[in-house]
Scaffold this active site. Structure first.
Site, PDB file in Angstrom:
ATOM      1  N   LYS A 106      57.370 -23.966 -17.849  1.00 39.61           N
ATOM      2  CA  LYS A 106      57.275 -22.702 -18.576  1.00 39.61           C
ATOM      3  C   LYS A 106      56.364 -22.918 -19.775  1.00 39.61           C
ATOM      4  CE  LYS A 106      60.020 -19.169 -20.850  1.00 39.61           C
ATOM      5  NZ  LYS A 106      61.365 -18.655 -21.077  1.00 39.61           N
ATOM      6  N   LYS A 141      55.753 -20.520 -14.688  1.00 40.99           N
ATOM      7  CA  LYS A 141      55.737 -19.276 -15.459  1.00 40.99           C
ATOM      8  C   LYS A 141      54.803 -19.408 -16.646  1.00 40.99           C
ATOM      9  CE  LYS A 141      58.956 -16.473 -18.024  1.00 40.99           C
ATOM     10  NZ  LYS A 141      60.217 -16.492 -18.670  1.00 40.99           N
ATOM     11  N   LYS A 159      57.027 -20.541 -29.759  1.00 42.63           N
ATOM     12  CA  LYS A 159      57.943 -21.458 -29.066  1.00 42.63           C
ATOM     13  C   LYS A 159      57.204 -22.722 -28.618  1.00 42.63           C
ATOM     14  CE  LYS A 159      61.051 -17.714 -27.587  1.00 42.63           C
ATOM     15  NZ  LYS A 159      61.858 -17.132 -26.491  1.00 42.63           N
ATOM     16  N   ARG A 214      59.702  -9.585 -24.544  1.00 42.67           N
ATOM     17  CA  ARG A 214      60.448  -9.787 -25.801  1.00 42.67           C
ATOM     18  C   ARG A 214      60.785  -8.436 -26.426  1.00 42.67           C
ATOM     19  NH1 ARG A 214      57.022 -15.050 -27.959  1.00 42.67           N
ATOM     20  NH2 ARG A 214      57.709 -16.414 -26.271  1.00 42.67           N
TER      21      ARG A 214
HETATM   22  C1  PBG Z   1      63.667 -16.223 -22.313  1.00 39.05           C
HETATM   23  C2  PBG Z   1      62.721 -15.657 -21.339  1.00 39.05           C
HETATM   24  C3  PBG Z   1      61.425 -15.167 -21.582  1.00 39.05           C
HETATM   25  C4  PBG Z   1      60.980 -14.625 -20.385  1.00 39.05           C
HETATM   26  C5  PBG Z   1      61.992 -14.821 -19.431  1.00 39.05           C
HETATM   27  N1  PBG Z   1      63.055 -15.473 -20.034  1.00 39.05           N
HETATM   28  C6  PBG Z   1      60.640 -15.049 -22.828  1.00 39.05           C
HETATM   29  C7  PBG Z   1      60.408 -16.173 -23.725  1.00 39.05           C
HETATM   30  O1  PBG Z   1      60.547 -17.360 -23.360  1.00 39.05           O
HETATM   31  O2  PBG Z   1      60.099 -15.875 -24.865  1.00 39.05           O
HETATM   32  C8  PBG Z   1      59.665 -13.949 -20.207  1.00 39.05           C
HETATM   33  C9  PBG Z   1      59.567 -13.025 -19.070  1.00 39.05           C
HETATM   34  C10 PBG Z   1      58.443 -12.079 -19.097  1.00 39.05           C
HETATM   35  O3  PBG Z   1      57.570 -12.075 -19.982  1.00 39.05           O
HETATM   36  O4  PBG Z   1      58.415 -11.257 -18.179  1.00 39.05           O
HETATM   37  N2  PBG Z   1      63.856 -17.551 -22.425  1.00 39.05           N
END
Ligand code: PBG
Length: 329
Positions: A201, A255, A224, A211
């Site tokens: 990720k 992702k 992050k 968000r």
């Molecule tokens: C949370 C999470 C995120 C997404 C899925 N789970 C956002 C992040 O890490 O800030 C993003 C999904 C999307 O943008 O469609 N941990």
């Protein structure tokens, strides 16, 4: 590549001449079984609230979710991902609402599992929907503390499994959490609960609309980057995946999606584990806004999803799932 022949005896356009012939020689396909449908849930009753940052996507109150599940089952979508929009009043620095057995996700799990078992339910394991600072874990001196966070994630996973979650999906990027979660699930009678690790990720700019959808945008003051991966890197993804496989992950996620097709292929070429792709909110909104402005045809959606299949993904998390499923063969 040998024996490809040459023009004029070889004409690649011959196989492309008709629709039936193009279908006959297709190298990839897309069906309902490839889709994972993310659904945003919120408090209240009888609410279907549009999300401004994601045109065509809504937040639903839990009483509305059953209808969506019925739809997913009838369309043969195998897995639904539940994402909560937690009221600000329930957020705090430790994200303790994540461990409340009556939180939104738990309520939805209980309700859906009571009535349906022919569809899989997946839940994120991470604290960002619940923390006042918007980070995925517990802060110590302004830094997400890895080991303190894992302790909470283990409890969050166990709670979700108890409520009926089929696929536990840690999306927090802490080191070592898959192994700890697996151990605790096994010890507590959940040997058969699957783990989908968001192994790769990236700290991405494409998460913005999500968000907003879960309400963590306003709370998050920084980025992050000290836990999610640096988007300049690819080989590091192989280390992440190798570790998560050794810790017991059943599938791994890459992702975001389209900007990271090279990573999907890299992981698929190096491991035999099923790889899922997440076409994230920023990708969704770019495409959907362009369609709404008549800049793209709707077929661009299928084209974007097929790119994941070509790269080697077994399934795709996509906000287009319910919109596109009727158009697939
Ligand atoms: C949370 C999470 C995120 C997404 C899925 N789970 C956002 C992040 O890490 O800030 C993003 C999904 C999307 O943008 O469609 N941990």
């Amino acid at each position: 590549m040998k024996n490809i022949g040459s023009y004029p005896s070889v004409r690649l356009r011959r196989n492309r001449k008709t629709e039936w012939s193009r279908r006959l020689v297709r190298e990839s396909n897309l069906s309902a079984s490839d889709l994972i449908w993310p659904i945003f849930i919120r408090e209240g009753k009888n609410i279907k609230e549009p999300i401004k940052s994601m045109p065509g996507v809504h937040r639903y109150s839990i009483d509305k979710v059953e209808k969506l599940v019925e739809k997913a089952i009838s369309k043969k979508i195998p897995l639904i991902a539940l994402f909560p929009n937690t009221p600000v009043s329930k957020k705090n620095a430790n994200g303790s609402e994540a461990l409340n057995k009556n939180n939104l996700v738990c309520k939805a799990l209980k309700l859906i599992k009571k009535n349906f078992n022919e569809i899989g339910l997946m839940c994120d394991v991470a604290l960002d929907p619940y923390t006042s600072h918007g980070h995925d874990g517990i802060l110590k001196n302004n830094y997400v503390d890895n080991d303190a966070t894992i302790k909470v994630l283990v409890k969050q996973s166990l709670l979700q499994a108890e409520m009926g979650c089929d696929v536990i999906a840690p999306s927090d990027m802490m080191d070592g959490r898959i192994g700890e979660i697996r151990k605790s699930l096994d010890k507590n009678g959940f040997k058969k609960t699957q783990i989908l690790s968001y192994a790769v990720k990236y700290a991405s700019n494409f998460y913005g609309p999500f968000r907003d959808a879960v309400g963590s945008k306003k709370s998050l003051k920084s980025d992050k980057k000290n836990y999610q991966m640096d988007f300049y890197n690819s080989k590091e993804a192989l280390r992440e995946v190798a570790l998560d496989i050794s810790e017991g992950a059943d599938f791994v996620m890459v992702k975001p999606g389209m900007p990271y097709l090279d990573i999907i292929k890299l992981v698929k070429d190096n491991f035999k584990i099923p790889v899922f792709a997440y076409q994230v909110s920023g990708e969704y909104s770019l495409i959907q806004n362009a369609i709404n402005n008549n800049l793209l045809n709707e077929e661009a959606i299928v084209e974007s999803l097929i790119s994941f299949k070509r790269a080697g993904a077994s399934a795709i998390v996509t906000y287009f799932a319910d919109k596109i499923v009727d158009k697939l063969g």
